[in-house]
Motif scaffolding. Structure first.
Motif, PDB file in Angstrom:
ATOM      1  N   ARG A 147       0.764  -0.932  -0.023  1.00  0.00           N
ATOM      2  CA  ARG A 147      -0.034  -0.058   0.048  1.00  0.00           C
ATOM      3  C   ARG A 147       0.818   1.376   0.017  1.00  0.00           C
ATOM      4  O   ARG A 147       0.633   2.251  -0.835  1.00  0.00           O
ATOM      5  CB  ARG A 147      -1.005  -0.023   1.283  1.00  0.00           C
ATOM      6  CG  ARG A 147      -1.948   1.235   1.314  1.00  0.00           C
ATOM      7  CD  ARG A 147      -2.766   1.247   2.504  1.00  0.00           C
ATOM      8  NE  ARG A 147      -1.617   1.346   3.579  1.00  0.00           N
ATOM      9  CZ  ARG A 147      -1.729   0.385   4.869  1.00  0.00           C
ATOM     10  NH1 ARG A 147      -2.719  -0.693   4.775  1.00  0.00           N
ATOM     11  NH2 ARG A 147      -1.050   0.636   5.934  1.00  0.00           N
ATOM     12  N   ASP A 148       1.685   1.315   0.696  1.00  0.00           N
ATOM     13  CA  ASP A 148       2.656   2.566   1.141  1.00  0.00           C
ATOM     14  C   ASP A 148       3.851   2.549   0.162  1.00  0.00           C
ATOM     15  O   ASP A 148       4.517   3.483  -0.190  1.00  0.00           O
ATOM     16  CB  ASP A 148       3.321   2.615   2.491  1.00  0.00           C
ATOM     17  CG  ASP A 148       1.875   2.660   3.670  1.00  0.00           C
ATOM     18  OD1 ASP A 148       0.822   2.986   3.199  1.00  0.00           O
ATOM     19  OD2 ASP A 148       2.114   1.972   4.579  1.00  0.00           O
ATOM     20  N   GLY A 149       4.368   1.490  -0.496  1.00  0.00           N
ATOM     21  CA  GLY A 149       5.487   1.209  -1.469  1.00  0.00           C
ATOM     22  C   GLY A 149       6.672   0.865  -0.982  1.00  0.00           C
ATOM     23  O   GLY A 149       7.027   0.902   0.386  1.00  0.00           O
ATOM     24  N   ARG A 192       4.006   0.855  -5.881  1.00  0.00           N
ATOM     25  CA  ARG A 192       3.019   0.414  -4.947  1.00  0.00           C
ATOM     26  C   ARG A 192       2.023  -0.546  -5.676  1.00  0.00           C
ATOM     27  O   ARG A 192       2.289  -0.720  -6.706  1.00  0.00           O
ATOM     28  CB  ARG A 192       2.408   1.414  -4.579  1.00  0.00           C
ATOM     29  CG  ARG A 192       3.085   2.661  -3.873  1.00  0.00           C
ATOM     30  CD  ARG A 192       2.269   3.809  -3.407  1.00  0.00           C
ATOM     31  NE  ARG A 192       2.775   4.534  -2.551  1.00  0.00           N
ATOM     32  CZ  ARG A 192       3.923   5.425  -2.936  1.00  0.00           C
ATOM     33  NH1 ARG A 192       4.263   5.468  -4.197  1.00  0.00           N
ATOM     34  NH2 ARG A 192       4.323   6.396  -1.982  1.00  0.00           N
TER      35      ARG A 192
END
Length: 597
Positions: A147-149, A192
């Motif tokens: 999700r955040d990478g 992501r």
């Protein structure tokens, strides 16, 4: 030390400690596993968390739509067990159907090559039966990176560049996920996968109402097999799409196929070699091939199996050819009753050892255990310039051809739990990305034959003869090491070098991993288009000019792979007498790391 001493240095030390050790093919997975151990989790919690992280950070080498095999021992039960996460062929995957589609081999990419995904269910089974953590805590690492990478490694971008035209022209959903700016990501760029993060969150939501930890895991497994994952995958792949054959086909996998598969535990197959018990999967995978090779070499003097010498390298290559020929002729879901016992027997190994001569063999020479007639696969020769293809990372072209590599995880904890898992398949280039899920299905069925009556024929409900092959070592009935490597057909070949150098040659684990590697290509490849190079051998240049020249004089068709190109092993170890733990990892590619304390 009975072998030629290794180089005066290693790239890293063999790590030692008493708390816990982790080693994987990507530093973020290693750090994840170690973080779980530091927070009180056991080896199975740690390995599972690392495995889901590998889906995110090594998407070109494995994915949720792929498969895995593992081998482990617990602190309370040291008998080695196999974690079986190899899904079988779908009910509609018949030879008649594929032949009717105009195919003579199962494609190397596209939905027709997809076995029922087994990786996620296997990880959840391992966590359920032997872990201690809540599923939400285990998945938090992977969800965060998706999700955040995370900063992408260069090989992901290189793989996407190789297949960019395929994505753009034929697999637009893959282009949308992996080329959001119209190009492959550059090394270090943050990428992501929000769709996969949401998939994992939906699995957690499915278990929100369960009353206990195991109930929550069970609910997630049901949702994977009977809920939105199966529905989305089946509906999406029903549309015809480009395969590595250069033609378009619809997949045959159904929701009933998803629902009908469950990962399981199985007894390991073992062989004693120089005071150590080596534990592998059954002959539905290639694991026993390593045991056969050890049995063949066991009758030679120590110095005659040193891979760093011309004589030893020759013997290693010739023994591998014999064992690999038996793999291709006899292994598979339908291996004949009693055949494996004969293949692993001392008498059979003696017969095979007698076939090793002074010159390199260029023949396919399977044996006849108990008089059984071997299956001889089609022997289409690989062009010389392609002999080294796929030895490090998957090789992909416009058609979607992919020669697979994979990932690996090893963990040992302070309580004596030891586990090695090799996840693979579901590579981002295996088939079109299912947009709602954030991943694609795998291509393991390419390891089956569209020929009736072979031990590894395509057959509904039968597992393809996987190349995934982790190893567990025991002494006096106690686990002492776990190891494995990516590499397709090379996995057990590179592990053989490690075992010879540590068990016979006296090398430390890191010395054995760092030492020059080699492997044979003189066997039909397990990956589409299933060609071979008679007498072929790929070597690292560090093996030395004199050794390489002597191998060529003996008739080996040598391909030089560069100084640091072959093998991606990792391992963890445990001394039952002292409680000292160890770990080592491959420096090649600057990606695999060990950690521990």
């Amino acid at each position: 030390m009975t072998f030629v001493p290794p180089a005066e240095f290693t790239t890293r030390p063999t790590l030692q400690g008493t708390f816990g050790m982790s080693a994987t093919t990507h530093w973020l997975a290693t750090a994840t596993a170690q973080a779980v151990l530091e927070r009180g989790g056991n080896a199975f919690d740690a390995a599972t968390a690392a495995g889901f992280v590998l889906h995110v950070v090594e998407p070109h080498l494995n994915g949720p739509g792929g498969d895995l095999t593992g081998v482990f021992a617990t602190s309370s039960e040291p008998t080695p067990r196999v974690l079986m996460g190899q899904g079988p062929a779908p009910a509609g995957a018949t030879i008649a159907h594929y032949r009717g589609e105009g195919l003579d081999l199962v494609p190397g990419a596209g939905g027709l090559a997809a076995a029922i995904p087994g990786s996620v269910d296997a990880w959840l089974l391992l966590l359920d039966e032997h872990g201690t953590w809540e599923l939400a805590d285990v998945l938090a690492f992977a969800i965060g990176y998706a999700r955040d990478g995370h900063p992408v490694v260069g090989r992901v971008g290189t793989t996407i560049e190789t297949v960019a035209q395929l994505f753009t022209e034929h697999w637009p959903t893959s282009a949308q996920l992996w080329m959001p700016e119209g190009r492959a990501p550059r090394e270090g760029e943050v990428i992501r996968n929000a769709a996969y993060a949401r998939t994992l969150e939906r699995l957690l939501e499915a278990g929100a109402g369960a009353g206990d930890r195991r109930g929550r895991i069970a609910a997630a497994r049901r949702e994977w097999k009977e809920g939105f994952v199966a529905r989305e995958a089946v509906a999406f792949l029903r549309t015809p799409h480009r395969h590595s054959s250069g033609t378009d086909h619809a997949a045959v996998i159904t929701e009933a196929d998803f629902a009908g598969f469950s990962a399981s535990f199985e007894p390991a197959v073992t062989l004693d070699f120089r005071g150590t018990t080596v534990a592998k999967t059954g002959a539905w995978g290639q694991g026993p091939m390593l045991l056969q090779t050890l049995a063949i070499l066991d009758g030679l003097p120590d110095e005659a199996m040193d891979p760093s010498t011309a004589e030893g390298a020759h013997h290693v290559l010739e023994a591998l050819k014999l064992a690999l020929a038996d793999r291709d002729a006899h292994y598979g879901e339908d291996i004949a009753d009693g055949a494996l016992e004969t293949l692993l027997s001392a008498d059979y190994a003696r017969e095979r050892r007698a076939l090793i001569g002074a010159e390199a063999s260029h023949e396919f020479r399977p044996g006849r255990p108990d008089g059984r007639e071997p299956f001889v696969p089609p022997l289409d020769e690989e062009p010389d310039e392609a002999a080294a293809a796929g030895v490090g990372e998957p090789t992909v072209v416009l058609s979607g051809e992919t020669r697979g590599d994979t990932c690996h995880v090893d963990v040992v904890d302070r309580w004596g739990n030891v586990v090695a898992v090799t996840p693979s398949g579901g590579w981002l280039q295996s088939s079109p990305t299912i947009p709602e899920l954030g991943f694609c299905l795998g291509s393991r069925l390419q390891m089956t034959w569209l020929t009736e009556g072979t031990p590894s024929s395509l057959k509904p409900g039968a597992r393809p003869r996987t190349t995934l092959t982790p190893t567990l070592l025991l002494r006096d009935g106690q686990p002492v090491a776990a190891l494995g490597s990516p590499g397709g057909d090379q996995q057990d070949q590179w592990q053989l070098l490690y075992l010879l150098r540590t068990l016979v040659g006296g090398y430390s684990p890191q010395q054995a991993i760092d030492a020059p590697a080699l492997h044979t290509t003189s066997m039909p490849g397990s990956f589409w288009p299933r060609t071979w190079t008679p007498g072929g051998a790929v070597v690292e240049d560090r093996l030395g000019e004199d050794v390489i020249a002597e191998l060529e004089r003996r008739g080996h068709r040598i391909t030089r792979g560069g100084d640091w190109s072959l093998g991606r092993l990792s391992s963890v170890g445990r001394d039952p007498a002292t409680g000292v733990l160890s770990a080592a990892a491959n420096p090649r590619g600057a990606q695999g790391y060990a950690a521990g304390r």
